[in-house]
Motif scaffolding. Structure first.
Motif, short mmCIF file in Angstrom:
data_model
loop_
_atom_site.label_atom_id
_atom_site.label_comp_id
_atom_site.label_asym_id
_atom_site.label_seq_id
_atom_site.Cartn_x
_atom_site.Cartn_y
_atom_site.Cartn_z
N SER A 23 0.83 -1.19 0.00
CA SER A 23 0.00 0.00 0.00
C SER A 23 0.87 1.25 0.00
CB SER A 23 -0.94 0.01 1.21
OG SER A 23 -0.23 0.25 2.40
N ARG A 28 -5.11 12.30 -5.40
CA ARG A 28 -5.43 12.29 -6.84
C ARG A 28 -4.40 13.13 -7.60
NH1 ARG A 28 -8.01 7.96 -6.97
NH2 ARG A 28 -9.92 7.93 -5.79
N ASP A 31 -0.78 11.00 -7.80
CA ASP A 31 -1.16 9.60 -7.94
C ASP A 31 0.09 8.72 -8.08
OD1 ASP A 31 -1.99 7.07 -9.17
OD2 ASP A 31 -3.95 8.03 -9.35
N THR A 33 -0.31 5.21 -8.27
CA THR A 33 -0.86 3.90 -8.57
C THR A 33 0.09 3.04 -9.40
OG1 THR A 33 -3.11 4.78 -8.42
CG2 THR A 33 -2.84 2.67 -9.55
N SER A 57 -7.52 -3.92 -6.35
CA SER A 57 -7.11 -2.54 -6.16
C SER A 57 -8.07 -2.00 -5.09
CB SER A 57 -7.24 -1.75 -7.46
OG SER A 57 -6.89 -0.40 -7.24
N THR A 59 -8.99 1.00 -2.15
CA THR A 59 -8.76 2.36 -1.70
C THR A 59 -9.45 2.57 -0.37
OG1 THR A 59 -8.75 3.05 -4.02
CG2 THR A 59 -8.85 4.79 -2.37
N TYR A 61 -10.42 5.47 2.03
CA TYR A 61 -10.59 6.91 2.15
C TYR A 61 -10.81 7.28 3.61
CZ TYR A 61 -11.33 6.81 -2.90
OH TYR A 61 -11.19 6.62 -4.25
N ARG A 76 -5.27 5.97 1.19
CA ARG A 76 -4.34 4.84 1.08
C ARG A 76 -4.85 3.90 0.01
NH1 ARG A 76 0.07 3.03 3.03
NH2 ARG A 76 0.15 4.73 4.51
N LYS A 77 -3.97 3.51 -0.91
CA LYS A 77 -4.33 2.60 -1.98
C LYS A 77 -3.49 1.33 -1.86
CE LYS A 77 -5.95 2.80 -6.59
NZ LYS A 77 -6.30 3.70 -7.66
#
Length: 168
Positions: A23, A28, A31, A33, A57, A59, A61, A76-77
């Motif tokens: 992670s 945004r 990014d 990713t 995937s 996310t 929030y 956190r992604k």
């Protein structure tokens, strides 16, 4: 904004899931990713008990993220796979438990780079749905039909929801 009128979800009460992966905190505007997936993909074969070949995937929030959206707001992604039970966690990877709950599941066909699908879901479908976002992780399940950035790519978008309180 282009509408996705044929994109109607099915509602599923999902059990808790155990995921293993990597992670990163990001926004945004900043990014990360692509870096996240480049880090995870070579390591996924270290996971000895995947529940399937699907990739997740995820996310997470923070509370209030959507109430006061800002391009630099952090979340956190995750890049992960689901595992059965208490799978060993390889060094350098982390575990994430996704709580059980109700999800609106959208079967999406299109490029992963096209953000209009999320605009449709959050700004058109959700306000008209009788549901509100729940404070649980958002999921994208990338199965065998997933082809990153390909216009014919297929994935499932899992939006955590709960019934809208009466009077709202």
């Amino acid at each position: 904004m282009d509408s996705f009128p044929a994109l109607q979800p099915r509602l599923l009460e999902a059990p808790a899931r155990q995921l293993l992966g990597c992670s990163l905190a990001m926004s945004r505007a900043e990014d990360q990713t692509a870096l996240l997936w480049r880090t995870f993909m070579p390591r996924r074969r270290e996971i000895t008990s995947p529940a399937s070949s699907d990739l997740f995937s995820v996310t997470q929030y923070p509370p209030g993220y959507f109430a006061g959206y800002h391009a630099y707001a952090r979340f956190r992604k995750w890049a992960a796979v689901a595992v059965d039970g208490d799978a060993p966690v390889p060094r350098g990877l982390d575990a994430l438990t996704v709580p059980a709950g109700l999800y609106a599941v959208f079967d999406y066909c299109g490029s992963s780079l096209d953000t209009r699908v999320f605009q449709y879901i959050l700004l058109e479908w959700l306000p008209a749905s009788g549901f509100v976002l729940d404070d649980r992780p958002h999921l994208e399940i990338l199965g065998p039909g997933y082809r990153n950035a390909d216009p014919a790519s297929e994935e499932e978008i899992w939006l955590p929801v709960r019934p809208r309180p009466v009077g709202n």
